[in-house]
Design a protein around this motif. Structure first.
Motif, mmCIF file in Angstrom:
data_model
loop_
_atom_site.group_PDB
_atom_site.id
_atom_site.type_symbol
_atom_site.label_atom_id
_atom_site.label_comp_id
_atom_site.label_asym_id
_atom_site.label_seq_id
_atom_site.Cartn_x
_atom_site.Cartn_y
_atom_site.Cartn_z
ATOM 1 N N GLU A 56 0.885 -1.126 -0.188
ATOM 2 C CA GLU A 56 0.039 -0.082 0.116
ATOM 3 C C GLU A 56 0.712 1.506 0.058
ATOM 4 O O GLU A 56 1.854 1.135 0.408
ATOM 5 N N SER A 57 0.191 2.326 -0.690
ATOM 6 C CA SER A 57 1.074 3.746 -0.566
ATOM 7 C C SER A 57 -0.102 4.642 -0.506
ATOM 8 O O SER A 57 -1.134 4.332 -0.893
ATOM 9 N N GLY A 58 0.251 6.129 -0.445
ATOM 10 C CA GLY A 58 -0.724 6.996 -0.729
ATOM 11 C C GLY A 58 -1.184 7.804 0.738
ATOM 12 O O GLY A 58 -2.043 8.590 0.723
ATOM 13 N N GLY A 59 -0.996 7.096 1.854
ATOM 14 C CA GLY A 59 -1.437 7.500 3.005
ATOM 15 C C GLY A 59 -0.893 8.810 3.392
ATOM 16 O O GLY A 59 0.210 9.270 2.838
ATOM 17 N N GLY A 60 -1.155 9.457 4.506
ATOM 18 C CA GLY A 60 -0.711 10.677 4.908
ATOM 19 C C GLY A 60 -1.604 11.421 5.945
ATOM 20 O O GLY A 60 -2.562 10.987 6.251
ATOM 21 N N LEU A 61 -1.043 12.759 6.105
ATOM 22 C CA LEU A 61 -2.290 13.586 7.145
ATOM 23 C C LEU A 61 -2.907 14.547 6.132
ATOM 24 O O LEU A 61 -2.206 15.299 5.129
ATOM 25 N N VAL A 62 -4.093 14.729 6.289
ATOM 26 C CA VAL A 62 -5.072 15.469 5.605
ATOM 27 C C VAL A 62 -6.042 16.294 6.511
ATOM 28 O O VAL A 62 -6.159 15.623 7.527
ATOM 29 N N GLN A 63 -6.328 17.457 6.109
ATOM 30 C CA GLN A 63 -7.425 18.292 6.948
ATOM 31 C C GLN A 63 -8.971 17.553 6.607
ATOM 32 O O GLN A 63 -9.102 16.988 5.560
ATOM 33 N N PRO A 64 -9.828 17.828 7.727
ATOM 34 C CA PRO A 64 -10.943 17.182 7.418
ATOM 35 C C PRO A 64 -11.680 17.962 6.151
ATOM 36 O O PRO A 64 -11.273 18.984 5.930
ATOM 37 N N GLY A 65 -12.541 17.134 5.396
ATOM 38 C CA GLY A 65 -12.831 17.764 4.020
ATOM 39 C C GLY A 65 -12.044 17.443 2.824
ATOM 40 O O GLY A 65 -12.434 17.549 1.685
ATOM 41 N N GLY A 66 -10.700 16.872 3.176
ATOM 42 C CA GLY A 66 -9.780 16.831 1.997
ATOM 43 C C GLY A 66 -10.020 15.371 1.368
ATOM 44 O O GLY A 66 -10.792 14.556 1.622
ATOM 45 N N SER A 67 -8.979 15.288 0.786
ATOM 46 C CA SER A 67 -9.004 13.874 -0.145
ATOM 47 C C SER A 67 -7.647 13.107 -0.333
ATOM 48 O O SER A 67 -6.828 13.724 -0.087
ATOM 49 N N LEU A 68 -7.765 11.803 -0.269
ATOM 50 C CA LEU A 68 -6.449 11.048 -0.516
ATOM 51 C C LEU A 68 -6.674 9.997 -1.346
ATOM 52 O O LEU A 68 -8.139 9.652 -1.411
ATOM 53 N N ARG A 69 -5.641 9.465 -2.146
ATOM 54 C CA ARG A 69 -5.982 8.066 -2.896
ATOM 55 C C ARG A 69 -4.924 7.136 -2.554
ATOM 56 O O ARG A 69 -3.702 7.573 -2.551
ATOM 57 N N LEU A 70 -5.458 6.267 -2.063
ATOM 58 C CA LEU A 70 -4.376 5.049 -1.736
ATOM 59 C C LEU A 70 -4.450 4.231 -3.089
ATOM 60 O O LEU A 70 -5.292 4.112 -3.895
ATOM 61 N N SER A 71 -3.118 3.530 -2.877
ATOM 62 C CA SER A 71 -2.752 2.657 -4.290
ATOM 63 C C SER A 71 -2.531 1.342 -3.335
ATOM 64 O O SER A 71 -1.867 1.286 -2.285
ATOM 65 N N CYS A 72 -2.577 0.119 -3.956
ATOM 66 C CA CYS A 72 -2.237 -1.164 -3.590
ATOM 67 C C CYS A 72 -1.493 -1.942 -4.702
ATOM 68 O O CYS A 72 -2.345 -2.203 -5.404
ATOM 69 N N ALA A 73 -0.249 -2.073 -4.469
ATOM 70 C CA ALA A 73 0.490 -2.686 -5.755
ATOM 71 C C ALA A 73 0.621 -4.268 -5.503
ATOM 72 O O ALA A 73 1.073 -4.611 -4.503
ATOM 73 N N ALA A 74 -0.057 -5.043 -6.376
ATOM 74 C CA ALA A 74 -0.084 -6.405 -6.141
ATOM 75 C C ALA A 74 0.918 -7.259 -6.981
ATOM 76 O O ALA A 74 1.259 -6.927 -8.120
ATOM 77 N N SER A 75 1.468 -8.331 -6.431
ATOM 78 C CA SER A 75 2.380 -9.257 -7.139
ATOM 79 C C SER A 75 2.159 -10.737 -6.650
ATOM 80 O O SER A 75 1.948 -10.924 -5.757
ATOM 81 N N GLY A 76 2.976 -11.379 -7.497
ATOM 82 C CA GLY A 76 2.967 -12.930 -7.040
ATOM 83 C C GLY A 76 1.682 -13.695 -7.372
ATOM 84 O O GLY A 76 1.831 -14.885 -7.028
ATOM 85 N N PHE A 77 0.969 -13.208 -8.051
ATOM 86 C CA PHE A 77 -0.475 -13.998 -8.333
ATOM 87 C C PHE A 77 -1.105 -13.476 -9.397
ATOM 88 O O PHE A 77 -0.863 -12.314 -9.970
ATOM 89 N N THR A 78 -2.230 -14.039 -10.142
ATOM 90 C CA THR A 78 -2.808 -13.368 -11.189
ATOM 91 C C THR A 78 -3.811 -12.492 -10.574
ATOM 92 O O THR A 78 -4.845 -13.074 -10.355
ATOM 93 N N PHE A 79 -3.532 -11.200 -10.604
ATOM 94 C CA PHE A 79 -4.448 -10.298 -10.017
ATOM 95 C C PHE A 79 -5.837 -10.324 -10.633
ATOM 96 O O PHE A 79 -6.588 -10.090 -9.764
ATOM 97 N N SER A 80 -5.929 -10.321 -11.910
ATOM 98 C CA SER A 80 -7.112 -10.023 -12.597
ATOM 99 C C SER A 80 -8.370 -11.223 -12.038
ATOM 100 O O SER A 80 -9.589 -11.152 -12.343
ATOM 101 N N THR A 81 -7.694 -12.275 -11.341
ATOM 102 C CA THR A 81 -8.669 -13.205 -11.084
ATOM 103 C C THR A 81 -9.085 -13.214 -9.598
ATOM 104 O O THR A 81 -9.700 -14.286 -9.139
#
Length: 117
Positions: free
Chosen positions: A6-31
């Motif tokens: 995972e990545s993309g976390g952080g400190l944000v003020q109320p009302g704000g936005s964040l986008r988290l990402s999760c990079a996967a490997s080692g398996f057939t992700f689409s399944t």
């Protein structure tokens, strides 16, 4: 071996936005269906959102409906969580999760999201 980062976390003020990402490997992700969970201090880990293998179906816990959006890019083996209108009660460590055909759980290391003024 299965890895979720995972990545993309952080400190944000109320009302704000964040986008988290999760990079996967080692398996057939689409399944694999993918999920986001979160755990606030002193609380149990709770399910936040899920997305089907193709991305055609999604689900959310009531407290984030209309504010969070889960999506995936199967060409990049990545699942996302777009979080808008963040509230202090959204403060938690957010985890990416999947489960294989033998009901074995796989978790990422988590990313901290703090909503505070």
């Amino acid at each position: 071996q299965v890895q979720l980062v995972e990545s993309g976390g952080g400190l944000v003020q109320p009302g704000g936005s964040l986008r988290l990402s999760c990079a996967a490997s080692g398996f057939t992700f689409s399944t694999y269906e993918m999920r986001w969970y979160r755990q606030a201090p002193g609380m149990e880990r709770e399910w936040v959102a899920s997305i089907t293998r193709t991305g055609g179906g999604t689900g959310y816990t009531d407290s984030v409906k209309g504010r969070f959006t889960i999506s995936r890019d199967n060409t990049k083996n990545t699942v996302y969580l777009q979080m808008n209108s963040l509230r202090p009660e959204d403060t938690a460590v957010y985890y990416c999760h999947t489960m294989d055909g033998n009901s074995h759980d796989y978790w990422g290391q988590g990313t901290q999201v703090t909503v505070s003024s």
